[in-house]
Design a protein around this motif. Structure first.
Motif, short mmCIF file in Angstrom:
data_model
loop_
_atom_site.label_atom_id
_atom_site.label_comp_id
_atom_site.label_asym_id
_atom_site.label_seq_id
_atom_site.Cartn_x
_atom_site.Cartn_y
_atom_site.Cartn_z
N PRO A 213 -4.57 -41.08 -36.60
CA PRO A 213 -4.46 -42.36 -37.33
C PRO A 213 -4.69 -42.22 -38.83
O PRO A 213 -3.93 -42.78 -39.64
CB PRO A 213 -5.53 -43.23 -36.66
N PHE A 214 -5.74 -41.48 -39.22
CA PHE A 214 -6.00 -41.32 -40.66
C PHE A 214 -4.88 -40.52 -41.33
O PHE A 214 -4.47 -40.84 -42.45
CB PHE A 214 -7.34 -40.62 -40.89
N LEU B 168 4.96 -44.68 -35.73
CA LEU B 168 4.95 -45.09 -37.12
C LEU B 168 6.36 -45.39 -37.62
O LEU B 168 6.60 -46.46 -38.21
CB LEU B 168 4.32 -44.00 -37.98
N LEU C 211 -2.04 -42.76 -41.89
CA LEU C 211 -2.34 -43.68 -42.99
C LEU C 211 -2.15 -42.99 -44.33
O LEU C 211 -1.61 -43.57 -45.28
CB LEU C 211 -3.77 -44.20 -42.84
N GLU C 212 -2.58 -41.73 -44.44
CA GLU C 212 -2.40 -40.97 -45.67
C GLU C 212 -0.92 -40.75 -45.95
O GLU C 212 -0.48 -40.84 -47.11
CB GLU C 212 -3.12 -39.63 -45.57
#
Length: 263
Positions: A67-68, A244, A71-72
């Protein structure tokens, strides 16, 4: 009527012959090697790992989790698109022959073409030497890559607008800035936003690829997992990327449809 049909038939036959000739020539140049036993075993391990993804890695909400990293990747794509569009806008107006004199437009188009000539990987490797590995190199790379495409598409859109408004403003003595502010931007606002969304979709995919050379995002963990044969982590990353891209594509399609058609 018969002569036109015969002419069209000859045209299609010529195209088919050209395609077949290109295919035969390509097959003669490329050397196709058969799979070895080791290659088959590796392929089985790849598919086994991809279809049995690591759920712990997929739902790990630390800085090392999927997830991170996604997001990045989104942040890199957003910043790269914004910076690229800001820099591309003046280049697009200076490249439009209906806005500036042709000599200036030709020079600006040559600069734009030079920017588009360099592949994203080359820009990524260059900026990694400047800023070091990480998200900053990815943002700078996507910004420069976006300039070329956005400026080109903006220029084509500007040159297709209604000339009557610009001619009437020229007749009234409007300056270049006034023509752009009151004659061009109101006509092209929706098209510009639609093009930016399209470029953002591309940058989101490019941000993943650029991570392979160390330019931040989810690409770096992907290549590390592949090099260490952790195919279950590769499967988790691919699932995250699929979700995504699916969500972003659905949202951007609806926004583009609203901008262009109002519904």
């Amino acid at each position: 009527m018969l002569e036109q049909e015969k002419s069209n038939k000859k045209y299609y036959i010529m195209i088919a012959v050209a395609v077949v000739a290109a295919l035969i020539w390509s097959m003669s140049v490329i050397e196709v090697k058969p799979l070895s036993k080791e290659g088959i075993v590796i392929a089985k391990n790849i598919f086994r790992g991809i279809f049995h993804p690591s759920m712990d890695f997929l739902f790990n909400f630390t800085r090392q989790g999927v997830p991170f990293l996604l997001l990045e990747t989104i942040a890199i794509a957003v910043l790269g698109t914004l910076f690229g569009s800001i820099l591309a806008l003046p280049l697009a107006f200076l490249s439009a022959t209906n806005i500036v004199p042709r000599p200036i437009a030709v020079v600006m188009r040559f600069i734009n073409m030079a920017i588009r000539t360099v592949p994203p990987f080359v820009y990524g490797l260059m900026f990694i030497r400047v800023t070091g590995p990480g998200a900053s190199a990815g943002v700078l790379t996507l910004a420069v890559v976006s300039i070329g495409m956005i400026a080109k598409m903006f220029t084509e859109t500007i040159e297709d607008l209604d000339q009557g408004i610009i001619e009437s403003m020229e007749a009234s003595g409007a300056s270049l800035f006034q023509k752009i502010r009151f004659g061009v931007i109101p006509q092209l606002k929706a098209d510009f936003l639609s093009l930016l969304l399209y470029r953002f979709d591309m940058n989101l995919r490019d941000a993943t690829i650029l991570g392979l050379v160390g330019a931040g995002g989810i690409g770096a963990p992907l290549i590390f997992a592949m090099n260490s044969y952790r195919w279950n982590q590769v499967g988790a990353i691919l699932i995250g990327l699929f979700l995504l891209i699916f969500v972003v594509e659905a949202i951007s399609s609806r926004i583009r449809r609203y901008l262009l058609h109002g519904k």
